[in-house]
Design a protein around this motif. Structure first.
Motif, mmCIF file in Angstrom:
data_model
loop_
_atom_site.group_PDB
_atom_site.id
_atom_site.type_symbol
_atom_site.label_atom_id
_atom_site.label_comp_id
_atom_site.label_asym_id
_atom_site.label_seq_id
_atom_site.Cartn_x
_atom_site.Cartn_y
_atom_site.Cartn_z
ATOM 1 N N CYS A 27 0.847 -1.194 0.000
ATOM 2 C CA CYS A 27 0.000 0.000 0.000
ATOM 3 C C CYS A 27 0.884 1.247 0.000
ATOM 4 C CB CYS A 27 -0.913 -0.009 1.221
ATOM 5 S SG CYS A 27 -1.802 1.546 1.424
ATOM 6 N N ARG A 29 0.048 4.358 0.341
ATOM 7 C CA ARG A 29 -0.360 5.349 1.332
ATOM 8 C C ARG A 29 0.194 4.977 2.715
ATOM 9 N NH1 ARG A 29 -5.445 6.556 3.819
ATOM 10 N NH2 ARG A 29 -6.011 8.751 3.677
ATOM 11 N N CYS A 30 0.131 3.685 3.057
ATOM 12 C CA CYS A 30 0.693 3.235 4.329
ATOM 13 C C CYS A 30 2.217 3.342 4.305
ATOM 14 C CB CYS A 30 0.275 1.795 4.611
ATOM 15 S SG CYS A 30 -1.452 1.639 5.103
ATOM 16 N N CYS A 69 -4.308 -0.274 0.369
ATOM 17 C CA CYS A 69 -4.979 -1.348 1.096
ATOM 18 C C CYS A 69 -6.461 -0.993 1.233
ATOM 19 C CB CYS A 69 -4.328 -1.562 2.468
ATOM 20 S SG CYS A 69 -4.531 -0.184 3.604
ATOM 21 N N CYS A 72 -7.136 2.043 3.593
ATOM 22 C CA CYS A 72 -6.828 3.341 2.983
ATOM 23 C C CYS A 72 -7.852 3.683 1.910
ATOM 24 C CB CYS A 72 -5.440 3.331 2.349
ATOM 25 S SG CYS A 72 -4.124 3.498 3.557
HETATM 26 ZN ZN LIG Z 1 -2.926 1.561 3.382
#
Ligand SMILES: [Zn+2]
Ligand SMILES: [Zn+2]
Length: 94
Positions: A27, A29-30, A69, A72
């Protein structure tokens, strides 16, 4: 072509699979927060609608994609305009 046809199209599936490989499977963003979470969904940064669905510069452009994910993806779309149902599908609020 409507959203359902687009998401079922071979062009999208190829584009999505290629992007997922290119993004490395985590992911994004993570990862930006230092967390290692498997990416599940290839998200369009410019959300698709009936108008830009057939515009390959938006719909099939890796620059407009992000591997995220489920959590997110829900957060991204849980604004006032969008929501995500229990199957992970993005729905525009009416
Ligand atoms: Zn994420
Ligand atoms: Zn999305």
């Amino acid at each position: 072509m409507d959203r359902k046809e687009f998401y079922g199209s071979i062009q999208w599936k190829n584009c999505r699979d290629a992007y997922r490989k290119q993004a490395g499977g985590l992911c994004e963003r993570c990862l930006a927060k230092g967390l290692y979470v498997p990416g599940e969904i290839v998200h369009h940064k410019i959300h698709l609608n009936e108008k830009n669905l057939n515009d390959t510069k938006i719909a099939l452009n890796p620059d407009n994609l992000q591997l995220v994910c489920r959590q997110c993806h829900t957060e991204i779309h849980s604004g006032r305009r969008w929501r995500v149902d229990e199957n992970g599908r993005v729905i525009e609020r009416k």
